[in-house]
Design an enzyme around this catalytic site. Structure first.
Site, mmCIF file in Angstrom:
data_model
loop_
_atom_site.group_PDB
_atom_site.id
_atom_site.type_symbol
_atom_site.label_atom_id
_atom_site.label_comp_id
_atom_site.label_asym_id
_atom_site.label_seq_id
_atom_site.Cartn_x
_atom_site.Cartn_y
_atom_site.Cartn_z
ATOM 1 N N SER A 134 -8.008 -0.074 1.901
ATOM 2 C CA SER A 134 -8.331 1.485 2.054
ATOM 3 C C SER A 134 -9.962 1.987 1.902
ATOM 4 O O SER A 134 -10.485 2.435 2.750
ATOM 5 C CB SER A 134 -7.547 2.330 1.300
ATOM 6 O OG SER A 134 -6.092 2.334 1.991
ATOM 7 N N ARG A 136 0.766 -1.325 -0.111
ATOM 8 C CA ARG A 136 0.027 0.071 -0.111
ATOM 9 C C ARG A 136 0.878 1.236 -0.012
ATOM 10 O O ARG A 136 0.431 2.217 -0.263
ATOM 11 C CB ARG A 136 -1.006 0.034 1.126
ATOM 12 C CG ARG A 136 -1.869 -1.019 1.307
ATOM 13 C CD ARG A 136 -2.497 -1.416 2.506
ATOM 14 N NE ARG A 136 -3.551 -0.506 2.770
ATOM 15 C CZ ARG A 136 -4.248 -0.114 4.006
ATOM 16 N NH1 ARG A 136 -3.696 -0.901 5.029
ATOM 17 N NH2 ARG A 136 -5.142 0.772 4.201
ATOM 18 N N ASP A 161 -6.458 -0.510 -3.845
ATOM 19 C CA ASP A 161 -6.407 -0.485 -2.493
ATOM 20 C C ASP A 161 -7.625 -0.888 -1.844
ATOM 21 O O ASP A 161 -8.413 -0.066 -1.425
ATOM 22 C CB ASP A 161 -5.619 0.699 -2.004
ATOM 23 C CG ASP A 161 -5.075 0.261 -0.410
ATOM 24 O OD1 ASP A 161 -5.792 -1.012 0.339
ATOM 25 O OD2 ASP A 161 -4.522 1.137 0.167
ATOM 26 N N TYR A 185 4.047 4.109 8.482
ATOM 27 C CA TYR A 185 2.887 3.594 9.029
ATOM 28 C C TYR A 185 3.598 3.014 10.462
ATOM 29 O O TYR A 185 4.651 3.256 10.780
ATOM 30 C CB TYR A 185 2.715 2.185 8.159
ATOM 31 C CG TYR A 185 1.907 2.425 7.093
ATOM 32 C CD1 TYR A 185 0.559 2.731 7.047
ATOM 33 C CD2 TYR A 185 2.797 2.703 5.665
ATOM 34 C CE1 TYR A 185 0.075 2.817 6.031
ATOM 35 C CE2 TYR A 185 1.879 2.989 4.556
ATOM 36 C CZ TYR A 185 0.631 2.905 4.708
ATOM 37 O OH TYR A 185 -0.031 3.562 3.550
ATOM 38 N N GLN A 236 -2.762 2.587 -5.096
ATOM 39 C CA GLN A 236 -3.963 3.176 -4.516
ATOM 40 C C GLN A 236 -5.354 2.874 -5.218
ATOM 41 O O GLN A 236 -6.345 2.736 -4.596
ATOM 42 C CB GLN A 236 -3.852 4.940 -4.639
ATOM 43 C CG GLN A 236 -2.692 5.401 -3.819
ATOM 44 C CD GLN A 236 -2.427 6.666 -3.765
ATOM 45 O OE1 GLN A 236 -3.314 7.388 -4.339
ATOM 46 N NE2 GLN A 236 -1.552 7.425 -2.997
#
Length: 422
Positions: free
Chosen positions: A148, A136, A145, A242, A142
């Site tokens: 998400s 990710r 994803d 992250y 994106q």
């Protein structure tokens, strides 16, 4: 046969048949493709075969799919004829047992918790791609994803569920009977789900605070109109920005701080889900005891391995001995099936398109993204995360030799956590 006819036949043979089944998991109302994205696949030159009634709970009839050119069929026909089966959740055993050499399976398959199934599919030559393994941190990932997109839906829904369960008003209310103060909402974890929960709770009128161990999250939290709180124990940022794993001492100190913070709020929403691992307990029993009677905790990380809130049970609403309502839900996105399905379908289209070359599902294993998201192909385990997990669980099955761009010790992506990780 003319040259034009031969070219037309080759094009027909090169296209994929994308199959979609009705989801059967308890409480699951989403569908892997909505009619709009089914139409995109058809415009790409592929075929779409959908089980009759598969889209009904998302709000789409068979006629809506037929209008864009998709074909409705029986469940058995979809399984038999599909080149690629697109699923929201891991299909039931009778479906996975029927998949054969050369077919593909794409979905939220929870591969790290289903190693035996992944090994079985691998041995049968099925090509499997799991959204949970998507790297990710890559910007080009994106559009694919699904974690998400579904986390955004779950975060939105978490605030709505919390407002419904809370016995007071979310906004400040000025009435002839007096003024009611706004609810105070704490969201732990400033990932996609957390930010959406903060945004929605604020739009409902609550006073919101976002907590994250990553100081860099302050800007994102404040951008949605929330106050920011973080841990004084350690800067919890890992690779790619992250949350990193915390030591046992750091985690204990963090929990003590959180216990003191939680006591100030009416509603607590936790989002620290770590696929394939036990989520950290961020609201322990002593923190629950500090909450006022009538408070609400919504645990989005709750699942078979536990949750962020002590005593939470996936799919259940519990009122503990202190009068605190604890709502466990691993997948609130399924409760808003229309919006969640539309987003998920776009993720499916983006991923299948990326893995398709010359009209066939043929991942490029020299590409980091494709190598990461593909569990297995042609009888070989591909994903470094899966190879590592299978090696730890027992004798590994056949694995491909590492390419120059692939490290045999490549570890699972750290991008799975929603902000607080242990």
């Amino acid at each position: 046969m003319t040259s034009m006819e031969r070219n037309g036949l080759e094009d027909l043979q090169a296209c994929l048949t994308i199959g979609v089944l009705r989801e059967t998991a308890p409480g699951e109302r989403r569908v892997a493709l909505d009619p709009d994205v089914a139409g995109e696949f058809l415009r790409d030159g592929h075929r779409v075969l959908i089980e009759s009634g598969a889209g009904e709970q998302g709000g789409w009839t068979d006629a809506a799919y037929a209008a864009v050119g998709a074909t409705s069929a029986s469940r058995a026909d979809v399984i038999e004829r599909a080149d690629v089966l697109a699923a929201v959740r891991r299909p039931p055993d009778d479906v996975t047992a029927a998949l054969r050499d050369g077919q593909g399976l794409v979905g939220l398959l929870d591969p790290l918790q289903n190693l035996e199934l992944m090994e079985s599919l691998c041995r049968r030559g099925v090509t499997v791609a799991a959204f949970e393994l998507l790297p990710r941190t890559l910007s080009r990932a994106q559009s694919m994803d699904a974690l998400s997109s579904q986390s955004a839906a779950a975060g939105y829904r978490a605030a709505i569920v919390a407002a419904e369960a809370f016995g007071g008003f979310f906004p400040m209310m000025i009435t002839a009977a007096g003024t009611a103060r706004p609810a105070r909402v704490l969201v732990i974890g400033a990932g996609v789900a957390g930010l959406q929960a903060l945004s929605t709770a604020r739009r409902l009128g609550a006073v919101v605070t976002g907590y994250d161990v990553r100081p860099a999250s302050r800007g994102e939290v404040e951008s949605v109109g929330a106050s920011f709180a973080t841990s004084s124990v350690a800067e919890g940022a890992g690779s790619g920005g992250y949350a990193r794993a915390m030591t046992a001492d750091e985690l204990a100190a963090q929990q003590q701080e959180l216990t003191q913070l939680v006591a100030k709020f009416d509603v607590v929403i936790t989002t620290a889900k770590v696929p394939g691992r036990r989520p950290p307990v961020l609201v322990p029993q002593e923190a629950l005891a500090s909450l006022a009677r009538g408070s609400v905790c919504v645990d989005l990380a709750c699942g078979p391995l536990g949750g962020n809130v002590h005593g939470s049970v996936d799919g259940q609403r519990i009122v503990d001995s202190s009068g605190v309502t604890i709502i466990g839900s691993s997948d609130l996105a399924a409760t808003i099936p229309t919006a969640a399905s539309r987003m998920y379908a776009k993720n499916v289209h983006a991923l299948v398109t990326t893995l398709t070359h010359e009209g066939r599902l043929d991942p490029d294993l020299d590409d980091e993204l494709q190598r990461s998201v593909v569990v297995c192909r042609k009888g070989e385990i591909v994903s470094p995360s899966m190879r590592q997990a299978m090696a730890q669980s027992g004798p590994p099955i056949s694995t491909p030799a590492p390419s120059q761009s692939q490290s045999p010790t490549e570890s699972p992506s750290e991008s799975q956590s929603e902000g607080v990780r242990s």
